[in-house]
Design an enzyme around this catalytic site. Structure first.
Site, PDB file in Angstrom:
ATOM      1  N   HIS A 179       0.825  -1.208   0.000  1.00  0.00           N
ATOM      2  CA  HIS A 179       0.000   0.000   0.000  1.00  0.00           C
ATOM      3  C   HIS A 179       0.855   1.253   0.000  1.00  0.00           C
ATOM      4  O   HIS A 179       2.087   1.209   0.115  1.00  0.00           O
ATOM      5  CB  HIS A 179      -0.954  -0.007   1.193  1.00  0.00           C
ATOM      6  CG  HIS A 179      -0.293  -0.047   2.542  1.00  0.00           C
ATOM      7  ND1 HIS A 179       0.047   1.085   3.241  1.00  0.00           N
ATOM      8  CD2 HIS A 179       0.090  -1.097   3.320  1.00  0.00           C
ATOM      9  CE1 HIS A 179       0.598   0.752   4.398  1.00  0.00           C
ATOM     10  NE2 HIS A 179       0.632  -0.579   4.471  1.00  0.00           N
ATOM     11  N   CYS A 195       2.803  -2.905   6.554  1.00  0.00           N
ATOM     12  CA  CYS A 195       3.263  -4.062   5.778  1.00  0.00           C
ATOM     13  C   CYS A 195       4.345  -3.626   4.797  1.00  0.00           C
ATOM     14  O   CYS A 195       5.413  -3.212   5.202  1.00  0.00           O
ATOM     15  CB  CYS A 195       2.070  -4.680   5.048  1.00  0.00           C
ATOM     16  SG  CYS A 195       0.940  -5.580   6.113  1.00  0.00           S
TER      17      CYS A 195
END
Length: 258
Positions: A179, A195
């Site tokens: 992302h 992440c």
């Protein structure tokens, strides 16, 4: 929400929200980092972007030095065309092309991202995704995630940035994500929340290239040393955790909606 003109408070919230974790395995949020971003002299591909109803700030060149920018490179890894290969040690994401080249993107590897080991598949893609802590996150660290229990809507202050690629193992959501981020200083480093994160300009570029069903493979440290060299395989630093108050995020959302 209509077109947005961001205030100084709003830009501070962007930097802070960028470090909230978008994954279920991490427990840090970041303190407010305020900055007015000059709107000139940007590196090509990293200037301000009008994306739908949002005006995405440009990335100052100080964050784009050396290899810390998107590049088309000769691919020297082991994966087939159409595969995303993530090197969490050299802090790169490669999208392999048919002609032996690859698009190489610098990444930030959050604590959750460092535990990603197995091959996964992109089964979901979202533009300007919203974020909400999972029940497990709320249970494990209520002092961190409780104030954000109602989530943060998609937009400039979302911790998932401009785009989200959702990684699945078969039909099961792994809760790992590739992302965007507004925490610019995290790119090229590790130890932050989240992440696998890219500059927003880069996740927009990658999002447009990869179809659903794309495989995502994680490179081992041994392969990183073999392919990138020992120095590059140890690129970046461990970032310390910081804290941001929910008032910073929600206050900026109220400002931008006003």
């Amino acid at each position: 929400m209509g077109g947005i003109t961001m205030t100084r408070r709003g830009f501070a919230a962007l930097a802070a929200a960028g470090a909230l974790t978008g994954c279920a395995r991490s427990g840090e949020v970041f303190e407010e980092v305020g900055a007015d971003v000059a709107q000139s002299n940007f590196v090509e591909g990293y200037g301000p972007v009008a994306d739908g109803e949002y005006l995405l700030p440009g990335v100052p060149s100080e964050y784009l030095e050396g290899v810390n920018r998107r590049s088309l490179v000769a691919y020297t890894g082991d994966q087939a065309p159409g595969v995303i290969e993530i090197d969490p040690f050299a802090k790169f994401l490669f999208f392999v092309n048919e002609d032996g080249s690859a698009w190489r993107y610098p990444i930030a590897v959050g604590r959750a991202g460092k535990t990603l080991r197995s091959t996964t598949t992109i089964r979901r893609k979202e533009e300007w995704p919203g974020w909400q802590p999972t029940a497990n996150m709320l249970r494990r660290e209520p002092e961190v995630y409780g104030p954000f229990a109602n989530g943060i809507p998609g937009g400039l202050a979302s911790p998932l940035g401009a785009r989200g690629l959702y990684l699945y193992s078969g039909s099961r959501d792994t809760f790992y994500r590739i992302h965007g981020t507004n925490d610019l200083g995290s790119i090229g480093n590790s130890g932050s929340a989240g992440c696998i994160r890219l500059f927003n300009q880069d996740i927009i570029d990658l999002y447009d290239r990869v179809p659903l069903g794309t495989r995502v493979v994680i490179r081992t440290y041994e392969d990183s040393v073999r392919i990138e060299g020992e120095a590059m395989a140890n690129r970046g630093m461990e970032l310390p955790p910081k804290i941001v108050s929910p008032e910073t995020i929600y206050g900026a959302l109220e400002d931008s909606a006003g």
